[in-house]
Scaffold this motif. Structure first.
Motif, PDB file in Angstrom:
ATOM      1  N   PHE B  82       0.827  -1.212   0.000  1.00 42.42           N
ATOM      2  CA  PHE B  82       0.000   0.000   0.000  1.00 42.42           C
ATOM      3  C   PHE B  82       0.863   1.265   0.000  1.00 42.42           C
ATOM      4  O   PHE B  82       0.587   2.206  -0.719  1.00 42.42           O
ATOM      5  CB  PHE B  82      -0.965  -0.011   1.191  1.00 42.42           C
ATOM      6  N   GLY B  83       1.901   1.259   0.839  1.00 41.32           N
ATOM      7  CA  GLY B  83       2.721   2.456   0.996  1.00 41.32           C
ATOM      8  C   GLY B  83       3.339   2.934  -0.306  1.00 41.32           C
ATOM      9  O   GLY B  83       3.353   4.139  -0.590  1.00 41.32           O
ATOM     10  N   VAL B  84       3.839   2.013  -1.117  1.00 44.63           N
ATOM     11  CA  VAL B  84       4.475   2.417  -2.377  1.00 44.63           C
ATOM     12  C   VAL B  84       3.442   3.021  -3.332  1.00 44.63           C
ATOM     13  O   VAL B  84       3.624   4.150  -3.809  1.00 44.63           O
ATOM     14  CB  VAL B  84       5.264   1.243  -3.003  1.00 44.63           C
ATOM     15  N   PRO B  85       2.330   2.337  -3.639  1.00 49.03           N
ATOM     16  CA  PRO B  85       1.334   2.982  -4.511  1.00 49.03           C
ATOM     17  C   PRO B  85       0.798   4.302  -3.933  1.00 49.03           C
ATOM     18  O   PRO B  85       0.512   5.227  -4.681  1.00 49.03           O
ATOM     19  CB  PRO B  85       0.209   1.946  -4.603  1.00 49.03           C
ATOM     20  N   MET B  86       0.689   4.387  -2.611  1.00 48.18           N
ATOM     21  CA  MET B  86       0.180   5.627  -2.004  1.00 48.18           C
ATOM     22  C   MET B  86       1.144   6.799  -2.184  1.00 48.18           C
ATOM     23  O   MET B  86       0.756   7.962  -2.064  1.00 48.18           O
ATOM     24  CB  MET B  86      -0.113   5.406  -0.509  1.00 48.18           C
ATOM     25  N   SER B  87       2.405   6.495  -2.467  1.00 46.13           N
ATOM     26  CA  SER B  87       3.373   7.565  -2.743  1.00 46.13           C
ATOM     27  C   SER B  87       3.359   7.931  -4.225  1.00 46.13           C
ATOM     28  O   SER B  87       4.042   8.849  -4.651  1.00 46.13           O
ATOM     29  CB  SER B  87       4.778   7.107  -2.356  1.00 46.13           C
ATOM     30  N   GLY B  88       2.605   7.173  -5.023  1.00 42.40           N
ATOM     31  CA  GLY B  88       2.561   7.399  -6.463  1.00 42.40           C
ATOM     32  C   GLY B  88       3.537   6.514  -7.228  1.00 42.40           C
ATOM     33  O   GLY B  88       3.572   6.522  -8.456  1.00 42.40           O
ATOM     34  N   ALA B  89       4.337   5.733  -6.502  1.00 36.84           N
ATOM     35  CA  ALA B  89       5.365   4.908  -7.150  1.00 36.84           C
ATOM     36  C   ALA B  89       4.841   3.499  -7.478  1.00 36.84           C
ATOM     37  O   ALA B  89       3.691   3.166  -7.190  1.00 36.84           O
ATOM     38  CB  ALA B  89       6.595   4.830  -6.254  1.00 36.84           C
ATOM     39  N   ILE B  90       5.708   2.716  -8.090  1.00 42.80           N
ATOM     40  CA  ILE B  90       5.374   1.365  -8.554  1.00 42.80           C
ATOM     41  C   ILE B  90       6.188   0.367  -7.736  1.00 42.80           C
ATOM     42  O   ILE B  90       7.400   0.511  -7.603  1.00 42.80           O
ATOM     43  CB  ILE B  90       5.724   1.242 -10.048  1.00 42.80           C
ATOM     44  N   LEU B  91       5.509  -0.647  -7.218  1.00 39.88           N
ATOM     45  CA  LEU B  91       6.178  -1.627  -6.358  1.00 39.88           C
ATOM     46  C   LEU B  91       6.745  -2.783  -7.174  1.00 39.88           C
ATOM     47  O   LEU B  91       6.031  -3.411  -7.950  1.00 39.88           O
ATOM     48  CB  LEU B  91       5.183  -2.167  -5.326  1.00 39.88           C
ATOM     49  N   SER B  92       8.019  -3.065  -6.971  1.00 45.79           N
ATOM     50  CA  SER B  92       8.636  -4.234  -7.615  1.00 45.79           C
ATOM     51  C   SER B  92       9.190  -5.135  -6.514  1.00 45.79           C
ATOM     52  O   SER B  92      10.242  -4.874  -5.938  1.00 45.79           O
ATOM     53  CB  SER B  92       9.755  -3.763  -8.550  1.00 45.79           C
ATOM     54  N   THR B  93       8.448  -6.198  -6.206  1.00 46.09           N
ATOM     55  CA  THR B  93       8.907  -7.143  -5.178  1.00 46.09           C
ATOM     56  C   THR B  93       9.757  -8.207  -5.863  1.00 46.09           C
ATOM     57  O   THR B  93       9.328  -8.815  -6.838  1.00 46.09           O
ATOM     58  CB  THR B  93       7.713  -7.804  -4.478  1.00 46.09           C
TER      59      THR B  93
END
Lengths: 558, 558
Positions: B82-93
């Protein structure tokens, strides 16, 4: 982002039509619809709806045209919920309580190309067509829905001489439909799927436009807020003409459930159907709960298992809730408007509330609660400043919604649409408060609130107290003009059969439970006037109260 | 349609962020995450994710930048969803089984601005950074995730001298985050939310781009296909770095459930967590089922109630299914690819199958089934003509998908994206058949199928038979080049501990169950090479088989 392509492989306009197509494969042999002795499987429902769509198309209906229906909760109306969109047209289900004059107005307003009408309402439809003919309005084609073959003994002797009347018949249309018809899915998910007229308590009904996108999302939200796993069995007590059955017409298809149809809502029908079909879910306005609770004991049958009941439209009185739970129903309270595709909030129950006393539980359950999953934001705001009210359970503001399950707008009424969306929110016109836990509670319609000596009086709050009086069956409160106070509360009350109460007793009862200024000064005992959707016509009562004149003498002012 | 307006009141880009915001109200006091002795509520999770988002933003990450993570199923990875999308960024796990060299490649490819790394994988991350430094690649900021405070005794003595190392620490970031940060929801629901690298059995990993729209819809589909009502308790055995935990990271938030995290998947951990937290749902590849079934009896605990298990990634062997059911698990089989956000099909169980013999049930359950609710179309087609194969359970074609839960494309690889979407469908590269009831069954990867004497041999079909041999623990079949037949089946087999079988016994066993031409001509006993996601590396085995040379003498040809 470099490397992406948007094409038919990864972007498909959201549409409920795909729910039916999927259920015809996954749940092909399972019952989709049962109605008396008639039943269909999901495979048959897809076939019938495809043929229905082809027939509608063959009758010259184009993409974006409106197709209307006037019928109770029978299989044909369920099929029209898919068949009409599959033809590319827009479904407008009309309230069966309207008279010919109102039906003619709505048909004219929507420019409906076809009117599907159940035999029971043929005279209303014919009356409407007569009116339209006399005023040179374009007439819709009439398609008559007869009672399903296996239930035909109930069709009250209406027969159709097709050759001579020239009138089209529903089953004939389907029989002649083309199973190979290429279903016309929407080009854009924003395209309209249905048109739902508001009940119009104070003005002409407004045509609320639903989109494929909104209906798709609301159907999923409805499945989730009803806690439906796959294969639910749903008893239809909510009229399908009411917000498309709160979008559960489509939601049940998504889950491969069984739609138990019934022509009318009676206690016997409800208990018989629950027991025969092992109903798991149903919905209905508090009046339906009333019917169940007050049914004679020889009609009541033990439930095969817990039945989840979604109620909405008005706040259910605590006594009714207790009795429903005693009978084995599990009642959830939801709230919404035609403009929010039916329920937009739900009073989500928390396990920790199970141990509270019954009264406290009922008080919590009567709150309207929180937004469902597909309403993005729910808030209570000052409509002038658009600031959120504090969550103090006291400060009254207007209930506002934001989300994809808010209507596209009002058909041919841009001004009303603009007003409804002023400030970038859908302004419901309902007044409420926000509790510290974030749950909302309605106080009143903004036009109904009484201002007496500068104090706001919530008529809903006052009505809830009057309702809890053991002799009261129905009640509504409006403001009576007053020279001294501005307004004073005036209660219209209908007593239960065999019960009695005086004006003074009702007033005293209110004084025992509420601050002095909130108690009614006038109590009138009479039947309450209702709209076609069963809501009390407060505008009529307001006129009556106005005609009474002021209680105070116009001597000294504050 | 005249009268409609599209504005913020009725159109909101679909995003999972709203699920978390809603759960913080509706389920504010309920456990969102539990992990050893650590637990959070949904209210806390929203707060922590908001602060995390603000910290990421403060570190200079812009909308559309990539933020990577390398960690097992710990609370931080859930929060990053959630935190990454909420910053506007894209999550790459990133897959924790990768080595430094692969991690450096992926970080370079995605141009990740930050790498969140669990202490256990710090050496891998440091190794990757070293490689990148030497090749003059832009380096991501490193943020170290230490063991949660209450579990700190397990952190293997790793401590952080913050002052001297200058390295950022996860809890520090959150502590400094701004709770008032204005969450950056997507401007367009098509915007990317995450980047998932395929395991790359035969080539370099491809970066699969997920959108907010697809993830939102797939989260709802995942909730529905897992038959989750509200408040599920989910045990995390599927790695969250694998298709974002099949999108259930977000789905659990939608339903206000509890995420039971665990650093590693062990039988003891699974049984302890199920019993302690009353787990209702879990998922995992068949290897997880294996771990459960083969766990020693002192580890096994009775289940508090039925636990629903979603399995996928490979077809679960019947024996394992029986034993799981005996233990009280209810297993459902699903199938999908990284490109379909994880499971895209599910073998929906029909009540009428309950009375079939166990063997028949297992055979049905091993099918891949039907599309889930948000995949619009699933088909098996001839990839050349794009015609659907007949539903005869025989004709092999390629499995193809269409729908909103198909990826946006491969990052920086337009050519691969175009190939994948050729013909307007997502071509999975998997071969299968369609049964008369519409359920699909996989036969093979198109690149794995063996063609022997002109006959197609499904290696999956052959492997299923070998798996059913009581001495066999693991098996894989590839084609061995043959001068006469073109190819012949060559089986690589790992036997169970303490069991024995000869090559001839395995071949004879296959001859007893399959047509002569399908039986392997070669059987090799050895451990099978695995990819980081636990898949057998058939390309390695193919090389081995190739090196063996032809069985037949190159004398006469057919």
């Amino acid at each position: 982002m470099e490397g992406t392509i948007r094409c038919s492989a990864n972007y498909v306009p959201l549409t409920l039509i795909s729910f039916l197509q999927r259920s015809a494969i996954v749940y092909g042999d399972r019952a989709s619809i049962v109605y008396g002795n008639v039943s269909y499987t999901w495979r048959q429902t897809l076939q019938r709806c495809t043929k229905l769509a082809s027939a509608i198309f063959q009758l010259g209906v184009s993409r974006g045209d409106v197709v209307a229906a006037l019928a109770p909760n029978i299989p044909a109306v369920y099929e029209l919920h898919f068949g009409v969109p599959m033809s590319g047209a827009i479904l407008s289900t009309l309230n069966t309580r309207h008279d010919s004059s109102m039906i003619s107005l709505l048909l004219k307003h929507s420019e409906a190309k076809i009117l599907f009408v159940d035999y029971q309402f043929l005279h209303i439809a014919k009356g409407a067509i007569d009116i339209m003919f006399k005023t040179n309005t374009n007439l819709p084609l009439l398609v008559l829905i007869l009672e399903c073959a296996d239930n035909a003994s109930h069709s009250h002797g209406i027969t159709l001489n097709k050759a001579s009347s020239g009138i089209l018949e529903y089953e004939d249309l389907i029989a002649k439909g083309d199973l190979q018809f290429e279903v016309r899915k929407p080009n854009d998910e924003w395209d309209p799927i249905s048109l739902n007229y508001t009940s119009g308590t104070t003005s002409n009904p407004k045509g609320v436009i639903y989109s494929h996108r909104g209906a798709y999302l609301n159907a999923l939200a409805a499945v989730l807020l009803n806690e439906m796993r796959s294969l639910p069995v749903c008893l239809w007590c909510v009229p399908m003409f009411h917000c498309n059955g709160w979008c559960l017409t489509w939601g049940v298809a998504a889950q491969g459930g069984t739609n138990v149809c019934q022509r009318s809502v009676t206690a016997k029908g409800i208990f018989d159907n629950i027991s025969r079909h092992k109903v798991t879910h149903m919905g209905g306005a508090p009046i339906v709960l009333n019917i169940i609770v007050n049914s004679p004991s020889h009609v009541k049958k033990p439930l095969p298992s817990k039945v989840a009941v979604m109620t909405g439209g008005a706040t259910p009185p605590p006594e009714i809730l207790f009795k429903m739970e005693e009978l084995g129903f599990s009642v959830t309270h939801s709230y919404g408007l035609t403009e929010t595709y039916g329920p937009g909030t739900i009073c989500v129950w928390k396990p920790e509330w199970d141990i509270l006393p019954q009264d406290a539980q009922a008080k919590i359950k009567s709150r309207q609660g929180v937004n469902h999953l597909c309403i993005d934001e729910l808030d209570i705001k000052d409509p002038v400043t658009m600031k959120s009210v504090p969550a103090d359970a006291k400060t009254i503001g207007e209930v506002m919604f934001r989300g994809n399950t808010v209507m596209n707008g009002y058909l041919k009424d841009l001004k009303a649409t603009e007003e409804a969306f002023e400030g970038g929110w859908f302004c419901s016109g309902d007044l409420g408060v926000k509790h510290p836990d974030g749950y909302i509670e309605l106080m009143d319609r903004s036009k109904d609130i009484i201002i007496s000596g500068g104090e706001n009086i919530s008529t809903m709050e006052l009505e809830a107290v009057i309702f809890s009086h053991p002799a009261v069956l129905d009640a509504a409160v409006v403001g009576r003009p007053d020279d001294y106070w501005g307004e004073t509360p005036c209660a219209f009350v209908k007593l239960k059969e065999g019960c009695s109460a005086t004006e003074q007793e009702i007033i005293q009862f209110c004084l025992n439970h509420l601050p002095r200024y909130m108690a009614p000064r006038t109590v009138v005992f009479e039947d309450l006037p209702k709209t076609s959707t069963g809501k009390t016509q407060k505008n009529v009562l307001k006129e009556k109260a106005k005609a009474m004149g002021s209680l105070s003498k116009n001597t000294s002012r504050l």
